[in-house]
Scaffold this motif. Sequence first.
Motif, PDB file in Angstrom:
ATOM      1  N   TYR A  18      48.390  43.892  35.092  1.00 48.01           N
ATOM      2  CA  TYR A  18      47.129  44.634  35.220  1.00 48.01           C
ATOM      3  C   TYR A  18      47.380  45.969  35.916  1.00 48.01           C
ATOM      4  O   TYR A  18      46.714  46.958  35.629  1.00 48.01           O
ATOM      5  CB  TYR A  18      46.088  43.804  35.972  1.00 48.01           C
ATOM      6  CG  TYR A  18      45.718  42.557  35.206  1.00 48.01           C
ATOM      7  CD1 TYR A  18      45.090  42.644  33.965  1.00 48.01           C
ATOM      8  CD2 TYR A  18      46.038  41.300  35.692  1.00 48.01           C
ATOM      9  CE1 TYR A  18      44.774  41.504  33.240  1.00 48.01           C
ATOM     10  CE2 TYR A  18      45.717  40.161  34.968  1.00 48.01           C
ATOM     11  CZ  TYR A  18      45.087  40.272  33.746  1.00 48.01           C
ATOM     12  OH  TYR A  18      44.782  39.146  33.037  1.00 48.01           O
ATOM     13  N   ASP A  19      48.362  46.001  36.825  1.00 50.98           N
ATOM     14  CA  ASP A  19      48.716  47.266  37.477  1.00 50.98           C
ATOM     15  C   ASP A  19      49.198  48.280  36.442  1.00 50.98           C
ATOM     16  O   ASP A  19      48.810  49.450  36.474  1.00 50.98           O
ATOM     17  CB  ASP A  19      49.798  47.048  38.539  1.00 50.98           C
ATOM     18  CG  ASP A  19      49.299  46.216  39.706  1.00 50.98           C
ATOM     19  OD1 ASP A  19      48.253  46.559  40.269  1.00 50.98           O
ATOM     20  OD2 ASP A  19      49.962  45.224  40.038  1.00 50.98           O
TER      21      ASP A  19
ATOM     22  N   ARG B 218      42.716  39.387  40.337  1.00 46.70           N
ATOM     23  CA  ARG B 218      43.542  38.911  39.211  1.00 46.70           C
ATOM     24  C   ARG B 218      42.853  37.819  38.405  1.00 46.70           C
ATOM     25  O   ARG B 218      42.911  37.818  37.190  1.00 46.70           O
ATOM     26  CB  ARG B 218      44.899  38.434  39.700  1.00 46.70           C
ATOM     27  CG  ARG B 218      45.791  39.592  40.030  1.00 46.70           C
ATOM     28  CD  ARG B 218      47.250  39.241  40.069  1.00 46.70           C
ATOM     29  NE  ARG B 218      47.956  40.364  40.637  1.00 46.70           N
ATOM     30  CZ  ARG B 218      48.221  41.495  39.980  1.00 46.70           C
ATOM     31  NH1 ARG B 218      47.868  41.629  38.737  1.00 46.70           N
ATOM     32  NH2 ARG B 218      48.841  42.487  40.572  1.00 46.70           N
TER      33      ARG B 218
ATOM     34  N   TYR C 293      36.612  46.897  35.173  1.00 49.86           N
ATOM     35  CA  TYR C 293      37.593  45.810  35.134  1.00 49.86           C
ATOM     36  C   TYR C 293      37.861  45.406  33.688  1.00 49.86           C
ATOM     37  O   TYR C 293      38.983  45.092  33.320  1.00 49.86           O
ATOM     38  CB  TYR C 293      37.084  44.579  35.889  1.00 49.86           C
ATOM     39  CG  TYR C 293      36.986  44.705  37.392  1.00 49.86           C
ATOM     40  CD1 TYR C 293      37.285  45.877  38.078  1.00 49.86           C
ATOM     41  CD2 TYR C 293      36.567  43.614  38.146  1.00 49.86           C
ATOM     42  CE1 TYR C 293      37.180  45.960  39.449  1.00 49.86           C
ATOM     43  CE2 TYR C 293      36.459  43.686  39.529  1.00 49.86           C
ATOM     44  CZ  TYR C 293      36.764  44.860  40.176  1.00 49.86           C
ATOM     45  OH  TYR C 293      36.662  44.941  41.534  1.00 49.86           O
TER      46      TYR C 293
ATOM     47  N   LEU D 106      40.202  39.435  36.278  1.00 47.86           N
ATOM     48  CA  LEU D 106      40.817  40.174  35.174  1.00 47.86           C
ATOM     49  C   LEU D 106      41.350  39.234  34.108  1.00 47.86           C
ATOM     50  O   LEU D 106      41.181  39.480  32.908  1.00 47.86           O
ATOM     51  CB  LEU D 106      41.935  41.085  35.701  1.00 47.86           C
ATOM     52  CG  LEU D 106      41.480  42.259  36.566  1.00 47.86           C
ATOM     53  CD1 LEU D 106      42.683  42.945  37.217  1.00 47.86           C
ATOM     54  CD2 LEU D 106      40.650  43.249  35.777  1.00 47.86           C
TER      55      LEU D 106
ATOM     56  N   CYS E 109      36.796  49.924  39.218  1.00 45.77           N
ATOM     57  CA  CYS E 109      37.767  50.554  40.105  1.00 45.77           C
ATOM     58  C   CYS E 109      37.451  52.037  40.123  1.00 45.77           C
ATOM     59  O   CYS E 109      37.327  52.669  39.063  1.00 45.77           O
ATOM     60  CB  CYS E 109      39.198  50.349  39.590  1.00 45.77           C
ATOM     61  SG  CYS E 109      39.843  48.701  39.818  1.00 45.77           S
TER      62      CYS E 109
ATOM     63  N   LEU F 207      46.229  49.553  34.462  1.00 41.03           N
ATOM     64  CA  LEU F 207      45.470  50.563  35.201  1.00 41.03           C
ATOM     65  C   LEU F 207      46.207  51.900  35.195  1.00 41.03           C
ATOM     66  O   LEU F 207      45.607  52.951  34.943  1.00 41.03           O
ATOM     67  CB  LEU F 207      45.205  50.094  36.631  1.00 41.03           C
ATOM     68  CG  LEU F 207      44.401  51.043  37.515  1.00 41.03           C
ATOM     69  CD1 LEU F 207      43.025  51.336  36.921  1.00 41.03           C
ATOM     70  CD2 LEU F 207      44.264  50.476  38.922  1.00 41.03           C
TER      71      LEU F 207
ATOM     72  N   ILE G 170      40.560  47.415  32.077  1.00 42.02           N
ATOM     73  CA  ILE G 170      41.908  47.041  32.524  1.00 42.02           C
ATOM     74  C   ILE G 170      42.375  45.803  31.760  1.00 42.02           C
ATOM     75  O   ILE G 170      43.500  45.756  31.240  1.00 42.02           O
ATOM     76  CB  ILE G 170      41.926  46.791  34.045  1.00 42.02           C
ATOM     77  CG1 ILE G 170      41.549  48.082  34.801  1.00 42.02           C
ATOM     78  CG2 ILE G 170      43.290  46.280  34.498  1.00 42.02           C
ATOM     79  CD1 ILE G 170      41.229  47.874  36.269  1.00 42.02           C
TER      80      ILE G 170
ATOM     81  N   SER H 208      49.498  44.467  45.467  1.00 36.45           N
ATOM     82  CA  SER H 208      48.699  45.414  44.709  1.00 36.45           C
ATOM     83  C   SER H 208      47.248  45.328  45.150  1.00 36.45           C
ATOM     84  O   SER H 208      46.785  44.267  45.587  1.00 36.45           O
ATOM     85  CB  SER H 208      48.805  45.066  43.214  1.00 36.45           C
ATOM     86  OG  SER H 208      47.771  45.658  42.485  1.00 36.45           O
ATOM     87  N   GLN H 209      46.525  46.425  44.984  1.00 35.15           N
ATOM     88  CA  GLN H 209      45.100  46.413  45.272  1.00 35.15           C
ATOM     89  C   GLN H 209      44.339  45.569  44.250  1.00 35.15           C
ATOM     90  O   GLN H 209      43.184  45.224  44.470  1.00 35.15           O
ATOM     91  CB  GLN H 209      44.554  47.835  45.297  1.00 35.15           C
ATOM     92  CG  GLN H 209      45.054  48.626  46.485  1.00 35.15           C
ATOM     93  CD  GLN H 209      44.376  49.979  46.590  1.00 35.15           C
ATOM     94  OE1 GLN H 209      43.217  50.132  46.240  1.00 35.15           O
ATOM     95  NE2 GLN H 209      45.107  50.960  47.080  1.00 35.15           N
ATOM     96  N   LEU H 210      44.994  45.222  43.127  1.00 36.73           N
ATOM     97  CA  LEU H 210      44.344  44.401  42.113  1.00 36.73           C
ATOM     98  C   LEU H 210      44.541  42.904  42.365  1.00 36.73           C
ATOM     99  O   LEU H 210      43.920  42.082  41.697  1.00 36.73           O
ATOM    100  CB  LEU H 210      44.868  44.771  40.724  1.00 36.73           C
ATOM    101  CG  LEU H 210      44.619  46.212  40.275  1.00 36.73           C
ATOM    102  CD1 LEU H 210      45.159  46.431  38.865  1.00 36.73           C
ATOM    103  CD2 LEU H 210      43.151  46.567  40.339  1.00 36.73           C
TER     104      LEU H 210
ATOM    105  N   ARG I   2      37.848  49.331  44.934  1.00 40.31           N
ATOM    106  CA  ARG I   2      37.225  48.372  44.022  1.00 40.31           C
ATOM    107  C   ARG I   2      35.779  48.130  44.418  1.00 40.31           C
ATOM    108  O   ARG I   2      35.449  48.087  45.595  1.00 40.31           O
ATOM    109  CB  ARG I   2      37.957  47.024  44.062  1.00 40.31           C
ATOM    110  CG  ARG I   2      39.332  47.027  43.476  1.00 40.31           C
ATOM    111  CD  ARG I   2      39.923  45.624  43.424  1.00 40.31           C
ATOM    112  NE  ARG I   2      39.338  44.667  44.355  1.00 40.31           N
ATOM    113  CZ  ARG I   2      39.735  44.462  45.609  1.00 40.31           C
ATOM    114  NH1 ARG I   2      40.747  45.175  46.077  1.00 40.31           N
ATOM    115  NH2 ARG I   2      39.156  43.574  46.376  1.00 40.31           N
TER     116      ARG I   2
END
Length: 126
Positions: A42-43, A106, A27, A109, A13, A46, A30, A100-102, A6
């Motif tokens: 959001y995962d 969050r 972003y 997003l 991303c 993506l 997404i 998650s890497q997101l 990120r």
Amino acid sequence: MTAITRDDTQQMCFVTTDDGRDLAIPYQAIASWRALLGLESYDTALETIIEHTHPDAEPVDWAAKYDQLRDANDTDDTTAEQQTAAPAMALRAAATHAPSQLDPIRATLAALETAFITQVKQGGTQ
């Protein structure tokens, strides 16, 4: 394994896929894909974007998705219910949510998604 890096300054991303493709996914993309496609997370948004970068991916009827989002019934009762249920839903989601890497973005997003939905409902962004 797909690698995701990120860049919060650029709100991007950077993804290297299992098959060696390098992608830059904003972003905003997404957030808007989640809203337009009604995806659960959001995962998932993506992952869906990554899948749709393949040349043989099924095309999305974006005009229909925008119309569907624009015409979705947003009543004050529904909004109030969602706000009331939000803390309980967040706790349940946190209990079942795999890290998650997101996760760190969050809130960003969610803000982008909310702004996007508002813009679509006002007749913009198509």
